[in-house]
Design a protein around this motif. Structure first.
Motif, mmCIF file in Angstrom:
data_model
loop_
_atom_site.group_PDB
_atom_site.id
_atom_site.type_symbol
_atom_site.label_atom_id
_atom_site.label_comp_id
_atom_site.label_asym_id
_atom_site.label_seq_id
_atom_site.Cartn_x
_atom_site.Cartn_y
_atom_site.Cartn_z
ATOM 1 N N PHE B 126 0.833 -1.217 0.000
ATOM 2 C CA PHE B 126 0.000 0.000 0.000
ATOM 3 C C PHE B 126 0.857 1.252 0.000
ATOM 4 O O PHE B 126 0.502 2.273 -0.562
ATOM 5 C CB PHE B 126 -0.943 0.004 1.209
ATOM 6 C CG PHE B 126 -0.268 0.256 2.535
ATOM 7 C CD1 PHE B 126 0.315 -0.766 3.238
ATOM 8 C CD2 PHE B 126 -0.203 1.546 3.062
ATOM 9 C CE1 PHE B 126 0.953 -0.525 4.447
ATOM 10 C CE2 PHE B 126 0.434 1.788 4.273
ATOM 11 C CZ PHE B 126 1.022 0.743 4.957
ATOM 12 N N TYR B 127 2.039 1.144 0.622
ATOM 13 C CA TYR B 127 2.898 2.324 0.745
ATOM 14 C C TYR B 127 3.453 2.794 -0.591
ATOM 15 O O TYR B 127 3.920 3.909 -0.708
ATOM 16 C CB TYR B 127 4.052 2.055 1.729
ATOM 17 C CG TYR B 127 4.448 0.598 1.822
ATOM 18 C CD1 TYR B 127 5.240 0.009 0.844
ATOM 19 C CD2 TYR B 127 3.997 -0.197 2.883
ATOM 20 C CE1 TYR B 127 5.583 -1.327 0.900
ATOM 21 C CE2 TYR B 127 4.336 -1.548 2.952
ATOM 22 C CZ TYR B 127 5.127 -2.111 1.963
ATOM 23 O OH TYR B 127 5.467 -3.437 2.014
ATOM 24 N N TYR B 128 3.415 1.938 -1.599
ATOM 25 C CA TYR B 128 3.888 2.394 -2.909
ATOM 26 C C TYR B 128 2.863 3.290 -3.591
ATOM 27 O O TYR B 128 3.155 3.954 -4.567
ATOM 28 C CB TYR B 128 4.178 1.197 -3.831
ATOM 29 C CG TYR B 128 5.188 0.234 -3.286
ATOM 30 C CD1 TYR B 128 6.393 0.702 -2.756
ATOM 31 C CD2 TYR B 128 4.964 -1.136 -3.295
ATOM 32 C CE1 TYR B 128 7.333 -0.190 -2.248
ATOM 33 C CE2 TYR B 128 5.894 -2.023 -2.787
ATOM 34 C CZ TYR B 128 7.074 -1.549 -2.270
ATOM 35 O OH TYR B 128 8.001 -2.421 -1.766
ATOM 36 N N LYS B 129 1.616 3.230 -3.093
ATOM 37 C CA LYS B 129 0.530 3.909 -3.792
ATOM 38 C C LYS B 129 0.135 5.224 -3.150
ATOM 39 O O LYS B 129 -0.743 5.914 -3.644
ATOM 40 C CB LYS B 129 -0.697 2.993 -3.810
ATOM 41 C CG LYS B 129 -0.497 1.729 -4.621
ATOM 42 C CD LYS B 129 -1.754 0.902 -4.654
ATOM 43 C CE LYS B 129 -1.598 -0.326 -5.512
ATOM 44 N NZ LYS B 129 -1.912 -1.565 -4.826
ATOM 45 N N THR B 130 0.719 5.542 -2.040
ATOM 46 C CA THR B 130 0.269 6.745 -1.342
ATOM 47 C C THR B 130 1.456 7.479 -0.726
ATOM 48 O O THR B 130 2.595 7.181 -1.041
ATOM 49 C CB THR B 130 -0.800 6.379 -0.291
ATOM 50 O OG1 THR B 130 -1.231 7.573 0.353
ATOM 51 C CG2 THR B 130 -0.266 5.420 0.750
ATOM 52 N N PHE B 131 1.169 8.442 0.125
ATOM 53 C CA PHE B 131 2.182 9.274 0.790
ATOM 54 C C PHE B 131 3.028 10.055 -0.216
ATOM 55 O O PHE B 131 4.185 10.320 0.027
ATOM 56 C CB PHE B 131 3.128 8.429 1.667
ATOM 57 C CG PHE B 131 2.434 7.522 2.645
ATOM 58 C CD1 PHE B 131 1.464 8.011 3.503
ATOM 59 C CD2 PHE B 131 2.778 6.178 2.723
ATOM 60 C CE1 PHE B 131 0.841 7.170 4.413
ATOM 61 C CE2 PHE B 131 2.155 5.339 3.634
ATOM 62 C CZ PHE B 131 1.177 5.831 4.474
ATOM 63 N N MET B 132 2.469 10.365 -1.398
ATOM 64 C CA MET B 132 3.294 11.033 -2.410
ATOM 65 C C MET B 132 2.995 12.526 -2.512
ATOM 66 O O MET B 132 3.779 13.267 -3.083
ATOM 67 C CB MET B 132 3.079 10.384 -3.779
ATOM 68 C CG MET B 132 3.795 9.055 -3.897
ATOM 69 S SD MET B 132 3.547 8.289 -5.491
ATOM 70 C CE MET B 132 1.953 7.527 -5.310
#
Lengths: 416, 983
Positions: B126-132
């Motif tokens: 999931f962390y690859y898809k958010t926090f950007m």
């Protein structure tokens, strides 16, 4: 391409994540492409992405004999920095650094580029002079850098043994705050997804077995899935570059060596920066999962086996325990090796070759991962224009004939 | 004080007469000598032991061995503890102290478990898809993510434990002391092979300890003891319990770590051959809430009962896809527990004696587990009917996985998928040349076969080793109480129904949904699936999860498991502490510390030392009561050399003797200036290049006798020059008859420099003629000083009239003190490296590493004229390359401070314009800044692209903000004609 965002994640959670699309296709090879990239690691995928995005060349195939990002992209210690000594290398790595700084947004994939800073320790007066020299040279090139004394290092990394009693007491360090680490696999996957979205064909489990060369010009490749034509081919195959060059009928001044790394069991965060020491031969950081990621020096012998010799690991851990006595009880969870292709001057090759239309990008040695975006960016520009990009030009194969070597042994992070 | 789950039982591994007290999470419990922490906790009814990595789910003890994914604890006093240890591997001792990890404020009430509320979002990757967004915010997101990282806490105090290392050699290494390993070791040992038998457990016997079996008319335990007794009586056999073979490396090398009362010992075993008798590890089943404390492997239950007398539950249910778990039912009943039901996935249940009155449900599945901190009941689905069965223990078995890790450390092509096991087994009985696979890890199923394979492997190994013949070991008779049950499993490990999370990898909280998501998103290669979901990446390296994960992936992709394949097997088999791997060679022992034979004198006389390579060298002498700074002291020492006379300890310079018929030719090929041609008893300054034409090292070559030379190297490069010479001797010019011997430590060398040095020498050696005629510049003579052979050289680094005097190391102090005495009337003083630096900079002498880095040719530093003759030497051809000869290369020049007083900054870059912070092209660099007492002005050496003397540049250090305008001069500031050193 399905855009990724926090909002999207929440939305998909409601449908139990069953509507996520494939991040890349699994296409059948076409008969012909405008450009073929041999090697589906970080550099190759980045090259394909920038070819499509910046130069509008979308009829591109990336040919990978195994799985995407399965070579050194998956095996490195994820350190990113640009504090190289000589102008040529500094320009290349700083170009990469600037791309790293917006990469997650550019490819809409969080590569977790974490600018937690890198320390290069000095243990002798000569180390410190070299460090000062390098930081001065970096500053002249507009690259950030500081020199810390032992006290400054201790404040930044309280758990390190900076006492005078150490065998090689820490005298200080260079400190590049913009440097850090990134999630290595995500870099390959993110570039793969973004390249695929532009129409690039990613051909996994496809092995190049030869080149079609006529009258000194390349026309395509032979693969285990048939012949594929292209008049521009870029080889980005790291440790296997020498093998490909041999297929194309020339030699590269490369030596392939095993380079080892290891991780510990996951620990609660305790080390927030990257610490490197050339002098005692070890470097270490802690990942966002909690593993200590530890890199060793290269094995002295040549080889293509992705495993190294045990004494190298022992020696590295002696250095790590010397720097961090509290890690003595921590346990190694996994060790592995990659094959690094090293050049005599510890600098890469980005170059045309004796075969027209065939370009090579290799020889990154121990410093490939950190250059991924920059390498892909300038290599793509070179393939698109048929002329080497100005930042890539000094890294031509010709330098081994002309003698215009660059020599970054001091900055390569590990002893060659 | 009671241990509610402990029963009396025959043949236990524990000693009930020796009760031990231990603390877990602050509470005191009792156990027995022979327990593991896990067995003692279970004996006390403690099931809840830890929290999972991602979701902080309550977790218990799953297994009884190295495969344990859940029960990780911190062992020892906080701060001096070891994190992440498996409770199933920790031998209990009195006073043991252990704590759960990854929970706060307590194991029972863990605030981290709140993360489960967000779990719908926390899918694989999931962390690859958010926090950007926004781009600057990642560093803040990351801080929060990082707080959740890790399992145990790192220790905080230095480790005082002792770690030793041993190198061992044997004919045969037998890994695993179960039935196959014992038989293999015995067979080979009877044929006089030197055998090392290793097992990771304290009690040997492997699977025999958990089975109800008689061998050769004895109980399994008796048989194991008798077999071991035979082995241990042989001098050629070493038995190492509590020792893990953690890695197989090239050339028959194995890494072993042994746990002893005194500490850990790392063994490097070089074995001519090896037998892998590593057995098999049980797999769990994948179903809804399969991670609840109280869900345990069926085989582990047998071990807890039969080895430790611990019955982990009163009323158990069993969920299996194979026969072996039925043995657990028998065992539980013998131990007095109730078996509520056996839930079998398969169509038909085996008929097993002694279980007539147990309810056996076929084509049945467990679809849910109730009780979040301990199993209370299980939900069963038979056909379309659901049932609830109350129980406090769920024993699961999803089949067995042969332990092939060590075999696969060299590559996966040694493995093939086997449908009966539902796992990978070796391709043959010698899958790697020199390595025999035997027993369960080789796919043998019944105990008779396992024993027979063990004998065969031992015999085959002995035969291949060329051992003498002996009476073969007879295959012992085996009697199973109630019949032997097969581990062959149905090819299903997963239950589709159920609402809870279905964990594949318990340690990293990887669920079936995570695997499905990875596949949906195009991650097809098993390596991609592993990396995207973190399947099998925990500290257990997926021993209980990999095969199940592969099976699920294969099924979703519609492929066979062998098409999906395994991920790469990497050492170590189980985690090894960094301390054990480092051994004692860290800290002061990381590298030897070399001290000159005169070191103690320097210490007594106020020397301040600096490291130089492996050595410590005096930087300057702080005379008592003077309170001088470094600069003051060094200037005084340097001035004393220029005006009077000084001595310096130069014992650390590398010294190599080169002898042999072809020594001269060898040296001619190494140096640019044909140093082999130096006259007898003469010295010559020489320069060596690397193959690429750049300067590598410098020093003097002295011809001591015919075919015998002594060369000196820089202190730091001594090792590198030796390697360089040995490489060329052995690999490039093997035809040359040359012997190379490093003699650095065998000689103490003192430099005697200054106008009065000749008088001092004459006083020291009144019988020697040391006049300029008798001993001219670059002369050499062997003399006798106080009865020992002494080498007298007339060479100079300081630029003054100077000598170097070498005596055997033991006489160094005598020489030093004699020189001080002889020089006393002339005002002799010792000088350190700093003064030496001042002197040599004035003279324009260069130092490798400081002035000469990897991009400098002899021409660049004004030494191009040294190149002699037309014969080849290392680097000659490279020197002719265009970039090395072109105009405008940076070359060595001198600088003086333009205003005569501003110090020239160290490590400075040279630029054309005054530095204001805007990037500028570098025109070169300052290599050695100094101060000339002769000119009374700051001076420096540097490498710069400059046209002519008198030009002006800026030496800038953006780092410190210092800069100085400098004027280009010749790189010699003192006695340019060399009259002083020749006079």
């Amino acid at each position: 391409m399905q855009r990724y965002s926090g909002f999207g994640l929440v939305k998909h959670a409601l449908s139990h994540h069953e509507n996520w699309q494939r991040q890349w296709r699994n296409p059948t090879p076409k008969k012909e492409y405008d450009v073929i990239i041999v090697g589906g690691g970080g550099h190759g995928l980045a090259t394909a992405y920038y070819l499509a995005k910046e130069h509008g060349i979308k009829n591109v195939a990336v040919i990978e004999k195994g799985w995407l990002g399965g070579g050194n992209t998956a095996r490195n210690t994820t350190i990113v920095r640009s504090n190289y000594l000589w102008d040529e290398a500094a320009a290349l790595y700083e170009h990469a650094m600037k791309l790293w700084e917006g990469l997650s947004q550019d490819i809409n994939y969080n590569v977790m580029f974490s600018q937690r800073g890198v320390l290069n320790l000095g243990h002798t007066l000569q180390d410190m002079r070299d460090i000062q020299r390098r930081v001065n040279a970096n500053r002249l090139n507009g690259i950030d850098g500081e020199v810390l004394d032992a006290k400054g290092v201790q404040e930044l990394v309280p758990i390190m043994d900076c006492s005078k009693n150490a065998r090689y007491p820490v005298m200080g360090a260079s400190w590049q705050p913009r440097a850090g680490v990134a999630r290595h696999d995500a870099v390959a996957w993110g570039y793969a997804r973004a390249a695929d979205a532009h129409g690039v064909d990613l051909l996994q489990n496809t092995e190049v077995t030869g080149f079609k060369i006529r009258d000194g010009r390349v026309y395509g490749v032979h693969t285990n899935r048939g012949d594929i034509a292209a008049k521009t081919i870029g080889c980005v195959a790291a440790g296997n570059s020498g093998v490909l060059a041999k297929m194309a009928g020339f030699k590269l001044p490369l030596e392939s060596h095993p380079l080892q790394a290891l991780v510990s069991e996951p620990l609660k965060p305790i080390l927030d920066t990257v610490v490197m020491s050339n002098h005692v031969h070890g470097y270490i950081s802690q990942s966002d999962k909690g593993d200590l990621v530890i890199g060793a020096g290269i094995d002295g012998y040549n080889g293509y086996g992705q495993r190294g010799s045990f004494p190298t690991v022992e020696h590295t851990l002696q250095a790590i325990v010397e720097m961090f006595p509290i890690f003595s009880r921590v346990r190694m969870n996994r060790q592995w090796g990659g094959i690094v292709d090293t050049c005599p001057d510890a600098c890469p090759i980005l170059s045309k070759t004796p075969v027209k239309g065939l370009f090579f990008n290799c020889g990154w040695g121990t410093g490939g991962f950190k250059a991924t975006p920059g390498s892909g960016h300038v290599f793509a520009a070179s393939l698109a224009k048929g002329e080497m990009h100005p930042i890539a030009a000094p890294f031509s194969i010709d330098r081994f004939h002309s003698g215009a070597l660059i020599d970054e042994h001091g900055a390569a992070g590990v002893a060659h | 004080m009671t241990q509610p789950n402990r029963i009396a039982w025959d043949g236990l591994q524990i000693d009930r007469r020796r009760a031990l007290s231990f603390r877990f999470n602050g509470k005191t419990y009792q156990g027995y000598e022979g327990d593991t922490l896990a067995s003692a906790l279970l004996a006390n009814g403690v099931h809840l032991v830890g929290r999972s990595f991602k979701y902080h789910r309550p977790r218990g003890i799953l297994s009884a061995g190295v495969e344990e994914p859940n029960a990780l604890v911190e062992l020892g006093r906080e701060g001096a503890h070891q994190p992440n240890l498996r409770a199933t591997e920790i031998p209990l001792f009195d006073g043991l102290e252990a704590r759960s990890q990854n929970c706060w404020p307590s194991l029972k009430w863990d605030l981290g478990a709140a993360v489960q509320l967000a779990s719908p979002m926390l899918t694989a990757g999931f962390y690859y898809k958010t926090f950007m967004q926004p781009s600057w915010a990642w560093r803040h997101y990351e801080k929060v993510i990082r707080k959740a990282a890790g399992l145990g806490k790192a220790p905080t105090v230095r480790d005082e434990a002792r770690y030793d290392k041993r190198h061992q050699y044997c004919d045969l290494l037998v890994v695993g002391a179960g039935p196959a390993g014992l038989m293999a070791a015995t067979s080979a040992a009877r044929r006089s092979a030197r055998v090392i038998l290793v097992d990771e457990r304290r009690e040997l016997g492997g699977m025999l300890l958990e089975e109800s079996v008689h061998i050769a008319g004895q109980t399994a335990k008796q048989w194991v003891q008798q077999t071991l007794a035979e082995l241990e009586a042989l001098e050629t056999v070493t038995v190492l319990p509590r020792t893990t073979v953690f890695g197989r490396y090239r050339h028959g090398k194995f890494g072993l770590v042994q746990h002893t009362e005194q500490g850990q010992v790392l063994h490097s075993v070089h074995a001519r051959r090896a037998v892998m008798a590593t057995g098999a590890i049980e797999r769990p089943m994948v179903f809804s809430d399969n991670d609840r404390p109280g869900v345990m492997l069926a085989g582990a239950i047998r071990r807890y009962i039969r080895c430790y007398g611990v019955v982990p539950g009163r009323r158990a249910a069993i969920f299996t896809n194979n026969d072996s778990a039925y043995e657990t039912a028998r065992c539980l009943r013998e131990a007095g527990a109730e078996v509520a039901a056996i839930v079998d996935l398969r169509e038909r249940a085996p008929s097993v004696a002694g279980l007539d009155d147990v309810e056996i449900l076929t084509q049945a599945e467990v679809v849910g587990v109730q009780g979040s901190q301990h199993v209370k009941a299980v939900e069963i689905e038979v056909g379309s009917k659901r049932r609830r069965i109350a129980c406090d223990l769920l024993c699961v078995s999803g089949g067995w996985t042969p332990t092939i890790h060590l075999l696969a450390h060299g590559g996966k092509d040694t493995l093939a998928y086997d449908a009966a096991w539902g796992a990978f087994i070796p391709t043959c009985s010698e899958p790697v040349p020199g390595i025999h696979a035997t027993g369960a890890c080789n796919g043998a199923q019944s105990l008779v076969n396992i024993l027979a394979q063990g004998i065969a492997a031992g015999e085959a190994a002995a035969e291949a080793l060329g051992c003498e013949a002996a009476t073969p070991v007879a295959l012992p008779e085996v009697q199973h109480r109630g019949g032997e049950l097969s581990p062959s499993a149905a090819p299903v490990c997963e239950v589709r129904g159920g609402r809870g999370k279905k964990f594949v990898d318990l340690q990293d909280d990887v669920t079936v949904r995570d695997l499905e998501l990875a596949l949906r998103e195009g991650y097809r290669s098993i390596e991609h699936v592993k990396r995207y979901t973190t399947l099998g990446m925990g500290t257990d390296q997926g021993r209980t999860s990999n095969i199940n994960g592969m099976r699920i992936v294969a099924e979703r992709l519609g492929k066979r498991i062998d098409e999906v394949g395994t991920t790469t097997f990497r050492p170590p088999f189980t985690p090894v502490s960094l301390g054990a791997l480092a051994g004692r060679e860290s800290d002061r022992r990381l590298d030897v510390l070399r001290r000159s034979p005169i070191h103690d004198w320097h210490v007594r006389n106020g020397a301040v030392f600096m490291p130089s390579g492996l050595w410590l060298r005096p930087q300057y002498y702080r005379r008592p009561g003077h309170g001088e700074t470094l600069t003051e002291a060094a200037r005084k020492e340097a001035a004393n050399v220029r005006d009077k006379v000084g001595i310096a300890d130069v014992s650390t310079l590398g010294k190599i003797e080169v002898q042999g018929r072809d020594a001269a030719e060898f040296l001619n090929r190494l140096y640019i200036n044909r140093c082999g041609n130096v006259g007898l008893h003469k010295a010559r300054y020489g320069v060596m290049l690397r193959e690429d034409g750049f300067v590598f090292d410098d020093g003097t070559v002295v011809k001591l006798a015919d075919n015998r030379y002594l060369i000196s190297t820089t202190t730091v490069n001594a090792g590198a020059v030796l390697s360089h010479m040995e490489f060329h001797q052995q690999m490039v010019w093997p035809e040359l008859s040359v012997h190379i011997e490093p003699v650095t430590e065998q000689w103490a060398v003192v430099a005697l420099a200054g106008p009065a040095s000749r008088e001092v020498l004459a006083r020291l050696m009144p019988e020697e003629d040391v006049s300029n005629q008798a001993l001219p510049f670059l002369g050499y003579r062997e003399v006798c000083f106080q009865g020992v052979t002494t080498r007298l050289f007339r060479i100079s680094f300081s630029g003054e009239l100077a000598y170097e005097i070498a005596v055997p190391a033991d006489h160094g102090l005598t020489l030093w003190e004699a020189l001080l005495e002889a020089g006393e009337p002339f005002g002799i003083m010792p000088y350190g490296l700093e003064a030496m630096d001042y002197l040599r900079i004035e003279k324009g002498h260069l130092i490798i590493g400081t002035d000469i880095d990897g991009r400098v040719t002899p021409h660049d530093i004004g030494l191009g004229g040294m190149i002699r003759g037309d014969d080849d030497f290392i680097g000659r051809r490279s020197l002719q390359r265009p970039a090395l000869t072109e105009e405008g290369r940076p070359r060595l020049v001198g600088f003086v401070s333009a205003d005569g007083e501003t110090p020239i900054p160290a490590s400075a870059q040279l630029v054309a314009e005054r530095w204001t912070g805007t990037p500028q092209d570098s025109l070169g660099r300052i290599t050695s800044p100094g101060f000339s007492p002769v000119l009374d002005c700051p001076i420096a050496l540097g490498l710069a692209e400059v046209e002519a003397e008198g030009g002006s540049l800026y030496a800038v250090s953006p780092l410190t903000g210092e800069q100085a305008e400098v004027t280009v001069t010749r790189p010699v500031f003192h006695d340019p004609k060399g009259e002083r050193l020749r006079g």
